[in-house]
Design a protein around this motif. Structure first.
Motif, PDB file in Angstrom:
ATOM      1  N   ARG A 160       0.837  -1.201   0.000  1.00 44.45           N
ATOM      2  CA  ARG A 160       0.000   0.000   0.000  1.00 44.45           C
ATOM      3  C   ARG A 160       0.872   1.251   0.000  1.00 44.45           C
ATOM      4  O   ARG A 160       0.627   2.198  -0.744  1.00 44.45           O
ATOM      5  N   TYR A 161       1.896   1.226   0.844  1.00 46.39           N
ATOM      6  CA  TYR A 161       2.776   2.394   0.941  1.00 46.39           C
ATOM      7  C   TYR A 161       3.644   2.540  -0.310  1.00 46.39           C
ATOM      8  O   TYR A 161       3.922   3.656  -0.757  1.00 46.39           O
ATOM      9  N   VAL A 162       4.071   1.390  -0.883  1.00 40.92           N
ATOM     10  CA  VAL A 162       4.818   1.447  -2.142  1.00 40.92           C
ATOM     11  C   VAL A 162       3.951   2.066  -3.239  1.00 40.92           C
ATOM     12  O   VAL A 162       4.414   2.893  -4.037  1.00 40.92           O
ATOM     13  N   PHE A 163       2.674   1.682  -3.279  1.00 43.73           N
ATOM     14  CA  PHE A 163       1.732   2.227  -4.265  1.00 43.73           C
ATOM     15  C   PHE A 163       1.611   3.745  -4.122  1.00 43.73           C
ATOM     16  O   PHE A 163       1.660   4.486  -5.120  1.00 43.73           O
ATOM     17  N   GLN A 200       5.898  10.705   4.232  1.00 39.90           N
ATOM     18  CA  GLN A 200       5.087   9.989   5.225  1.00 39.90           C
ATOM     19  C   GLN A 200       4.909   8.525   4.819  1.00 39.90           C
ATOM     20  O   GLN A 200       5.014   7.617   5.660  1.00 39.90           O
ATOM     21  N   ALA A 201       4.654   8.283   3.540  1.00 36.01           N
ATOM     22  CA  ALA A 201       4.513   6.911   3.064  1.00 36.01           C
ATOM     23  C   ALA A 201       5.820   6.149   3.218  1.00 36.01           C
ATOM     24  O   ALA A 201       5.828   4.952   3.553  1.00 36.01           O
ATOM     25  N   THR A 202       6.936   6.835   2.986  1.00 34.31           N
ATOM     26  CA  THR A 202       8.247   6.209   3.166  1.00 34.31           C
ATOM     27  C   THR A 202       8.451   5.799   4.624  1.00 34.31           C
ATOM     28  O   THR A 202       8.946   4.696   4.919  1.00 34.31           O
ATOM     29  N   HIS A 203       8.081   6.672   5.535  1.00 38.58           N
ATOM     30  CA  HIS A 203       8.224   6.384   6.967  1.00 38.58           C
ATOM     31  C   HIS A 203       7.348   5.201   7.373  1.00 38.58           C
ATOM     32  O   HIS A 203       7.802   4.288   8.092  1.00 38.58           O
ATOM     33  N   PHE A 204       6.104   5.182   6.890  1.00 43.21           N
ATOM     34  CA  PHE A 204       5.204   4.076   7.221  1.00 43.21           C
ATOM     35  C   PHE A 204       5.723   2.759   6.646  1.00 43.21           C
ATOM     36  O   PHE A 204       5.624   1.704   7.291  1.00 43.21           O
ATOM     37  N   TYR A 205       6.266   2.833   5.439  1.00 44.72           N
ATOM     38  CA  TYR A 205       6.811   1.612   4.832  1.00 44.72           C
ATOM     39  C   TYR A 205       7.982   1.078   5.651  1.00 44.72           C
ATOM     40  O   TYR A 205       8.037  -0.122   5.972  1.00 44.72           O
TER      41      TYR A 205
END
Length: 641
Positions: free
Chosen positions: A478-481, A517-522
């Protein structure tokens, strides 16, 4: 009436002393003498208002009454400044010679008046002017000669028109001088002085038509020629329109075209309309003004307008039909049409400004308004699609979605029409997206309505992508997307200076924060899985004295670590941006390496034998960084998005 073919022309000078067949040489025979007789009979029976027949001349002579003729115009006077006709007798001989004392000779001379050097034509005009002058003076004997001259000038007038259309010297089909068949050839024909495109009138032809019209009008004999002129020139205009290959289109026809076909027809319309309004229509108007400028009975409305109105209406009808389409995929072709028509409006207004023709220009102006409304509707339709598109077919690697690519290509194209759209999009978006933080970006009063709409599209796209990301089973994908798609949006905006100026750096910065933010969550979802494999194996066994079970657990931990590490590397390889992928690599290893070294030093050397160590410890601390880079770059996803 039968048609006949003339023999090749032999250049002659009009005789002034002798009339006979010694002045020409016959090289080929005419099709039949009966056809010539029929032609001469037709010519002899011709009459026109204002010119007396031979019977009327005789009656008038016996009554000893002088008939008043319309005075010659001032433009006619030039013929007497350098006249080559010494007297009325010579003028009468020239006119009679052409008219029909010898059928073959007269036909040749008629063709000379239509095709050949101006000197021949001018000499004949001198003769006509001399006869008209004598008729004006009341000389009864000149009336029959004048009647013959007017008949000849009518034939020459119509012959010039026919030659301008057909481009061939096969004229003189008795009194039928107009042929409805128009060649579609785009070749050039030699007409008069210089080359002109087939269907155009050369300056020499305009000169001859103008002089003939002036003399026919002075005797009231112009009527038939006006009709012949309108038919001939309308035929030329219609033929040019057909050569563009532009047929009649209904709304249903246009709706059924795909975007490529629709765009091709819009481009053809633009090419056609520009040519007609910038060249063909002004040219026809100039012909009309030059040829009939001194004729009060010939007006714009009864002469020029019938020639061009059907093509103008056809152009209007197509543009108006376009204003009813419903696919936002055709927006940019509509914008091209709107822009082209807007540029042409001044020409259209100027061309159709009279009371009887104003409906054409008013129709074009109305079409502009309809197209502007259509642009706003198509723009709104695209916005709705970006927000509500529900195609959830996703790839396993979290790559860029088709909606993202299409939407960014679309808004990039929008930026190329910035100035035009600013004049059409006059109010900002009114629909709420339901995200207060995002909608704060729409509250900047310094932005134009177009800018606010583009930001609204970006917000809608971001919301839609967030929903699509949840279709991935694993949170890491999801985060990669999100990273791949939002990063693609950022790069597209930055790569287009026009789009960046419209959307603004502030909103690009906000999108960048979304990527971070997506990078951090990933990262947060990946490295704990690795650390979990490195926990103390003794915690899984309450009986620490049972050494065999602890060794088995340790083996399982190393096997789990190797598998998890390779899965993390593979998932990270799905991140398309190289720089972003490198940041993830550094972040994960910064968390992982200290824990891995500690675990390896504590259990790798003392708990496992050398044989098991080589089997289960796949990566050394020194190899871990290299292995991470190799595995993330060797999966075919190392190209920057």
């Amino acid at each position: 009436m039968s048609t006949f073919v003339l023999p090749p022309l032999i250049k002659l000078r009009f005789p002034t002393d002798t009339i006979g067949e010694d002045y020409y040489r016959e090289e080929t025979s005419v099709s039949s003498s009966a056809e010539i007789t029929e032609t001469n009979s037709s010519l002899s029976s011709w009459t026109c208002p204002g010119v007396l027949t031979s019977t009327e001349i005789t009656s008038t002579a016996y009554a000893d009454t002088k008939v008043q003729q319309p005075p010659l115009t001032s433009a006619t006077a030039y013929a007497f400044q350098d006249t080559k006709i010494p007297d009325l007798g010579s003028a009468t001989k020239i006119i009679n010679y052409v008219d029909g004392r010898s059928s073959f000779s007269s036909l040749m001379q008629l063709q000379e008046l239509i095709y050949d050097a101006r000197s021949t034509f001018t000499e004949y005009l001198y003769a006509v002017d001399e006869v008209q002058q004598s008729t004006k003076s009341g000389m009864i004997s000149s009336y029959e000669t004048q009647r013959r001259a007017m008949k000849t000038l009518q034939l020459v007038f119509k012959g010039i028109l026919t030659f301008s259309i057909s481009g061939t010297r096969s004229y003189l089909r008795s009194s039928t001088v107009y042929s409805s068949s128009v060649t579609s050839s785009s070749s050039y024909e030699l007409q008069g002085s210089g080359y002109t495109v087939q269907g155009e009138l050369s300056s020499e032809q305009v000169y001859r038509l103008q002089n003939i019209a002036e003399r026919l009008n002075s005797t009231g004999c112009l009527g038939d020629c006006i009709e012949a002129y309108k038919i001939s020139r309308k035929s030329a205009v219609d033929a040019r329109f057909l050569r563009f290959g532009f047929g009649k289109w209904s709304i249903d026809d246009l709706q059924g075209l795909d975007s490529e076909e629709f765009t091709a027809n819009i481009r053809l319309w633009i090419q056609t309309a520009r040519k007609f309004y910038n060249s063909f229509f002004p040219g026809e108007r100039q012909y009309y003004e030059q040829i009939f400028g001194g004729v009060s009975s010939v007006t714009y409305d009864n002469c020029f307008l019938p020639i061009v109105k059907e093509v103008a209406i056809e152009l209007n009808n197509f543009a108006n039909a376009v204003s009813s389409i419903a696919s936002f995929q055709k927006l940019f072709a509509v914008l091209d049409l709107y822009k082209a028509l807007s540029v042409l409006i001044p020409e259209i207004r100027n061309m159709f400004s009279t009371k009887l023709s104003a409906y054409i220009s008013q129709g074009a102006i109305k079409t502009i308004e309809n197209l502007a409304t259509l642009v706003r509707q198509l723009f709104s339709s695209f916005e709705d699609t970006v927000l509500n598109e529900r195609l959830n077919t996703l790839t396993r690697d979290g790559s860029i979605h088709s909606l993202t690519k299409y939407a960014m290509n679309y808004v990039t194209s929008i930026s190329q029409y910035e100035e035009l759209l600013k004049s059409i999009i006059l109010s900002g978006p009114i629909e709420s997206v339901g995200y207060q933080l995002d909608e704060q970006s729409l509250e900047d009063s310094g932005k134009s309505p177009l800018q606010l709409h583009l930001i609204w599209i970006m917000i809608s796209l971001r919301i839609n992508l967030e929903g699509k990301s949840r279709c991935h089973e694993h949170s890491s994908l999801r985060y990669v997307f999100i990273m791949n798609n939002v990063n693609y949006v950022i790069k597209t905006i930055i790569g287009s200076p026009e789009l960046l100026e419209l959307i603004g750096k502030e909103y690009v910065l906000k999108l960048s924060k979304d990527v971070i933010q997506a990078t951090h969550f990933y990262s947060s979802s990946m490295w704990p899985r690795l650390l979990y494999c490195l926990r103390d194996p003794r915690l899984s066994n309450k009986f620490t004295f049972y050494d065999k079970l602890s060794k088995d657990s340790l083996k399982d931990r190393f096997k789990a670590f190797n598998t998890t590490f390779e899965e993390v590397c593979q998932t990270t390889s799905f991140v398309l941006d190289i720089q972003l992928r490198d940041q993830l690599h550094k972040f994960i290893l910064r968390k992982l390496l200290p824990a891995y070294k500690c675990f390896l030093e504590k259990y790798g050397s003392h708990t496992l034998s050398k044989r098991y160590k080589e089997k289960y410890i796949k990566y050394s601390p020194e190899d871990l960084d290299y292995a991470f880079r190799t595995l993330t770059n060797d999966n075919g996803f190392s190209v920057e998005c």
